[in-house]
Design an enzyme around this catalytic site. Structure first.
Site, PDB file in Angstrom:
ATOM      1  N   ASP A   1      47.544  26.652  35.874  1.00 19.59           N
ATOM      2  CA  ASP A   1      46.665  27.697  35.340  1.00 19.59           C
ATOM      3  C   ASP A   1      47.392  29.038  35.380  1.00 19.59           C
ATOM      4  O   ASP A   1      46.871  30.035  35.868  1.00 19.59           O
ATOM      5  CB  ASP A   1      45.351  27.759  36.122  1.00 19.59           C
ATOM      6  CG  ASP A   1      44.370  28.769  35.539  1.00 19.59           C
ATOM      7  OD1 ASP A   1      44.475  29.084  34.337  1.00 19.59           O
ATOM      8  OD2 ASP A   1      43.509  29.266  36.297  1.00 19.59           O
TER       9      ASP A   1
ATOM     10  N   ASN B   1      39.078  33.163  45.181  1.00 24.17           N
ATOM     11  CA  ASN B   1      37.925  32.320  44.846  1.00 24.17           C
ATOM     12  C   ASN B   1      38.233  30.865  45.160  1.00 24.17           C
ATOM     13  O   ASN B   1      37.363  30.094  45.538  1.00 24.17           O
ATOM     14  CB  ASN B   1      37.596  32.412  43.345  1.00 24.17           C
ATOM     15  CG  ASN B   1      37.292  33.809  42.903  1.00 24.17           C
ATOM     16  OD1 ASN B   1      36.271  34.349  43.265  1.00 24.17           O
ATOM     17  ND2 ASN B   1      38.192  34.405  42.133  1.00 24.17           N
TER      18      ASN B   1
ATOM     19  N   ASP C   1      37.030  25.514  45.092  1.00 21.63           N
ATOM     20  CA  ASP C   1      36.540  26.806  45.570  1.00 21.63           C
ATOM     21  C   ASP C   1      36.633  26.906  47.083  1.00 21.63           C
ATOM     22  O   ASP C   1      36.290  25.964  47.816  1.00 21.63           O
ATOM     23  CB  ASP C   1      35.079  26.997  45.161  1.00 21.63           C
ATOM     24  CG  ASP C   1      34.931  27.481  43.742  1.00 21.63           C
ATOM     25  OD1 ASP C   1      35.844  27.228  42.942  1.00 21.63           O
ATOM     26  OD2 ASP C   1      33.900  28.100  43.427  1.00 21.63           O
TER      27      ASP C   1
ATOM     28  N   ARG D   1      44.058  43.771  42.420  1.00 19.72           N
ATOM     29  CA  ARG D   1      43.080  43.466  41.379  1.00 19.72           C
ATOM     30  C   ARG D   1      42.386  42.180  41.836  1.00 19.72           C
ATOM     31  O   ARG D   1      43.017  41.132  41.998  1.00 19.72           O
ATOM     32  CB  ARG D   1      43.780  43.278  40.029  1.00 19.72           C
ATOM     33  CG  ARG D   1      42.843  42.856  38.896  1.00 19.72           C
ATOM     34  CD  ARG D   1      42.886  41.359  38.730  1.00 19.72           C
ATOM     35  NE  ARG D   1      42.147  40.882  37.562  1.00 19.72           N
ATOM     36  CZ  ARG D   1      41.998  39.591  37.288  1.00 19.72           C
ATOM     37  NH1 ARG D   1      42.537  38.674  38.055  1.00 19.72           N
ATOM     38  NH2 ARG D   1      41.318  39.219  36.241  1.00 19.72           N
TER      39      ARG D   1
ATOM     40  N   ASP E   1      40.165  39.052  41.526  1.00 20.87           N
ATOM     41  CA  ASP E   1      39.809  38.130  40.466  1.00 20.87           C
ATOM     42  C   ASP E   1      38.348  37.683  40.594  1.00 20.87           C
ATOM     43  O   ASP E   1      37.891  37.314  41.680  1.00 20.87           O
ATOM     44  CB  ASP E   1      40.732  36.906  40.542  1.00 20.87           C
ATOM     45  CG  ASP E   1      40.565  35.954  39.373  1.00 20.87           C
ATOM     46  OD1 ASP E   1      40.637  36.409  38.219  1.00 20.87           O
ATOM     47  OD2 ASP E   1      40.363  34.747  39.616  1.00 20.87           O
TER      48      ASP E   1
ATOM     49  N   GLU F   1      29.450  34.735  45.834  1.00 18.12           N
ATOM     50  CA  GLU F   1      28.305  33.834  45.814  1.00 18.12           C
ATOM     51  C   GLU F   1      28.371  32.865  46.985  1.00 18.12           C
ATOM     52  O   GLU F   1      29.442  32.355  47.336  1.00 18.12           O
ATOM     53  CB  GLU F   1      28.250  33.058  44.498  1.00 18.12           C
ATOM     54  CG  GLU F   1      27.826  33.912  43.308  1.00 18.12           C
ATOM     55  CD  GLU F   1      27.745  33.107  42.031  1.00 18.12           C
ATOM     56  OE1 GLU F   1      27.999  31.888  42.088  1.00 18.12           O
ATOM     57  OE2 GLU F   1      27.434  33.691  40.985  1.00 18.12           O
TER      58      GLU F   1
ATOM     59  N   GLU G   1      37.339  42.597  38.848  1.00 24.70           N
ATOM     60  CA  GLU G   1      36.922  41.965  37.593  1.00 24.70           C
ATOM     61  C   GLU G   1      35.461  41.568  37.754  1.00 24.70           C
ATOM     62  O   GLU G   1      35.138  40.562  38.384  1.00 24.70           O
ATOM     63  CB  GLU G   1      37.782  40.738  37.301  1.00 24.70           C
ATOM     64  CG  GLU G   1      37.413  40.051  35.993  1.00 24.70           C
ATOM     65  CD  GLU G   1      38.119  38.725  35.792  1.00 24.70           C
ATOM     66  OE1 GLU G   1      38.279  38.317  34.620  1.00 24.70           O
ATOM     67  OE2 GLU G   1      38.489  38.062  36.789  1.00 24.70           O
TER      68      GLU G   1
ATOM     69  N   HIS H   1      44.865  39.810  29.858  1.00 22.40           N
ATOM     70  CA  HIS H   1      45.620  38.573  29.823  1.00 22.40           C
ATOM     71  C   HIS H   1      44.761  37.353  29.543  1.00 22.40           C
ATOM     72  O   HIS H   1      45.297  36.258  29.329  1.00 22.40           O
ATOM     73  CB  HIS H   1      46.360  38.379  31.149  1.00 22.40           C
ATOM     74  CG  HIS H   1      45.440  38.355  32.343  1.00 22.40           C
ATOM     75  ND1 HIS H   1      44.721  39.453  32.736  1.00 22.40           N
ATOM     76  CD2 HIS H   1      45.130  37.371  33.216  1.00 22.40           C
ATOM     77  CE1 HIS H   1      43.994  39.140  33.801  1.00 22.40           C
ATOM     78  NE2 HIS H   1      44.221  37.887  34.110  1.00 22.40           N
ATOM     79  N   ASP H   2      43.448  37.504  29.559  1.00 23.12           N
ATOM     80  CA  ASP H   2      42.541  36.399  29.261  1.00 23.12           C
ATOM     81  C   ASP H   2      42.119  36.454  27.796  1.00 23.12           C
ATOM     82  O   ASP H   2      42.650  37.220  27.008  1.00 23.12           O
ATOM     83  CB  ASP H   2      41.316  36.480  30.174  1.00 23.12           C
ATOM     84  CG  ASP H   2      41.650  36.177  31.619  1.00 23.12           C
ATOM     85  OD1 ASP H   2      42.594  35.400  31.859  1.00 23.12           O
ATOM     86  OD2 ASP H   2      40.973  36.720  32.512  1.00 23.12           O
TER      87      ASP H   2
END
Length: 554
Positions: A65, A107, A174, A202, A204, A211, A245, A312-313
């Site tokens: 990824d 995450n 996760d 930064r 993510d 959560e 983000e 970048h996404d």
């Protein structure tokens, strides 16, 4: 922790430049960009005027990824260099007035991370609770972040016969942030990189990070935990930042800033305004963007919006209505391969605008004139395009175009060894590259240098308050930024037609001058505070408001 000292809020008028070390400059010829190559391009970045370098993940990874699947938070992928190279880069960047921030991706981990390898081996593993496990997935499980690529967010582990949570890819389990040991590890990661000279992170996908999917009674308020992280960062390095983000509506974003206390995230990307920018571009109507900018909540002094055109996404359009999204798709992503996840476009700005230099420059003029901190994605300053053959998000993550030579001067390796294919066609290195742009005074690169220079000399943009100015043209965005440093008016024309824009400016009179910072013009305001300002088709103007006796340079 409320911060009242504003003497070194460097991020308020920074220029952030995001890059992937792997695709920026290959110095050793193995096909992958590396820290040595980046270090040898710092003078280019310094000449451009950037003041903060944001590095996408450079940690050890199976690279399924683009580096966001991490196997070691405390090291560097050996294809890119080693820890000593990071320290040397930070030192060299600091010498040029450039700070360095790094992606914080906590995450999830890669499924090859030692923690997960141990966790999946046995239900009694001490690392088992580093992740989130269930005997059965919840009946109403959340949708995957990557619809079409993942059918759900729970994957079955055959050996231990339980399901683990993965809101991203199944090879990215996760982390269980409710676990105090996981929180301790995250704190160590932050402290480690801060000790090496990093100026912040930064963060993510912040909402996912906060959560509580483990259902733990000990998780507490996610925002309390975010405050703890900000306190940790501030203790270790008083001027470090967390750039988050958070793709949520403004009201919810305000809570991630820490509200009026501003004690959580330092900066957040303004996804809402970015998406309305593209709707306004499609329609030739500035009102969607103007309405959204007017809804921005007032922030604490230390808090800041991060403005961007592309990242970048994918170019996410999730905040638009279905009809609005289809409208933008039809104009800027007409082919199926240009779209992903039914919400975004995988193209860069110049091809979407058919390479029209007037529209491209108008957009970047707008970016740098909006209150907040501008963020550039590598190659934007050149007008680079995408390579759709790379597929999905990789289409905009192609190698940096340095020269018109082989592979755009990025690498001397064979094409098969490159991390992504080089862009071809009218936006490829044969036509667009840094070397040619540096020697062309009319290039987009020189224009971006001018914008950055004017932005850096206009502190009110980073510190002031925004007012949307009334005027009769639906295709024009007129705004004013005012602060203790001064006041500036900016006009941007979203239509191809030349226009005259009448404005009424509060607090001005016949002695007030409007000095154009981009076009070397001066306009005098009437005794009643009125002025008629001309705009070319897709034109743009920055006007410094100067009263008699002002000692500001124009």
């Amino acid at each position: 922790m409320r911060i009242t000292d504003t003497s070194d809020l460097w991020w308020k008028n920074a220029v952030v430049y995001c890059l992937d070390v792997e695709t920026f400059m290959d110095w050793n010829g193995d096909g992958h960009g590396d820290f040595e190559g980046l270090a040898n391009r710092l003078d280019y970045l310094s000449d451009l005027g950037i003041t903060c370098l944001w590095l996408m993940p450079f940690f050890p990874t199976p690279d399924r990824d683009d580096g966001y699947d991490i196997t070691d938070f405390y090291n560097v992928d050996d294809r890119l260099g080693h820890l000593g190279d990071v320290v040397e880069l930070v030192r060299s960047a600091t010498d040029r007035g450039i700070r360095v921030i790094a992606d914080l991706v906590v995450n999830h981990t890669s499924d090859k991370h030692p923690w997960f390898l141990a966790a999946r081996s046995s239900r009694t593993s001490p690392f088992r609770d580093y992740y989130v496990w269930r005997d059965e997935p919840p009946k109403h499980a959340a949708a995957s972040v990557f619809p079409g690529e993942e059918s759900g967010v729970w994957a079955f582990e055959k050996k231990t016969k339980q399901y683990y949570l993965h809101r991203f890819y199944r090879h990215q389990p996760d982390l269980n942030v409710a676990n105090p040991r996981v929180r301790e590890e995250i704190g160590k990661v932050l402290g480690f990189w801060l000790e090496l000279g990093i100026s912040g992170f930064r963060v993510d996908a912040v909402p996912f990070f906060l959560e509580d999917d483990a259902g733990s009674k000990d998780f507490g308020d996610g925002h309390d935990y975010l405050r703890e992280l900000m306190e940790l960062v501030s203790r270790r390095r008083g001027d470090a930042i967390l750039l988050g983000e958070v793709n949520l509506p403004f009201a919810q974003q305000l809570t991630y800033f820490g509200g009026t206390d501003g004690d959580e995230l330092t900066m957040q990307f303004d996804f809402e305004s970015m998406q309305r920018l593209y709707l306004s571009l499609v329609r030739g109507d500035a009102r969607p963007l103007a309405r959204m900018l007017a809804k921005r909540p007032k922030l604490a002094v230390r808090s800041q919006w991060a403005n961007f055109v592309r990242n970048h996404d994918e170019l996410t359009l999730d905040k638009l209505s279905d009809a609005e999204r289809q409208e933008v798709f039809a104009a800027f992503g007409p082919e199926e391969r240009m779209r992903v996840y039914n919400r975004g476009i995988v193209r860069r700005l110049p091809p979407m605008l058919d390479g029209d230099p007037r529209r491209i420059r108008m957009v970047y003029s707008l970016l740098f004139s909006l209150p907040g901190t501008p963020v550039l994605f590598y190659g934007e300053e050149l007008g680079m395009g995408e390579n759709l053959d790379a597929g999905g998000r990789s289409a905009v993550r192609t190698p940096m175009q340095w020269t018109d030579g082989e592979h755009g001067g990025f690498s001397s390796a064979q094409a098969s060894d490159l991390p992504n294919p080089v862009t071809v066609g009218p936006f490829g290195p044969d036509h667009i590259n840094a070397n040619a742009a540096r020697h062309d005074p009319d290039s987009l690169l020189h224009f971006m240098q001018k914008l950055i220079s004017r932005y850096r000399a206009s502190a009110e943009i980073g510190w002031g308050e925004l007012t949307i100015l009334s005027q009769p043209h639906t295709g024009v965005l007129a705004h004013r930024v005012t602060g203790s440093f001064g006041s500036m008016v900016a006009l941007h024309n979203f239509t191809p037609d030349a226009l005259t824009v009448p404005l009424k400016l509060d607090g001005t009179n016949g002695d007030t001058r409007l000095v154009d910072l981009l076009h070397d013009q001066v306009t005098t305001v009437s005794d009643t505070g009125e002025a008629d300002l001309t705009l070319d088709g897709y034109g743009y103007r920055w006007l410094r408001v100067l009263d008699p006796g002002s000692r500001r340079l124009s």
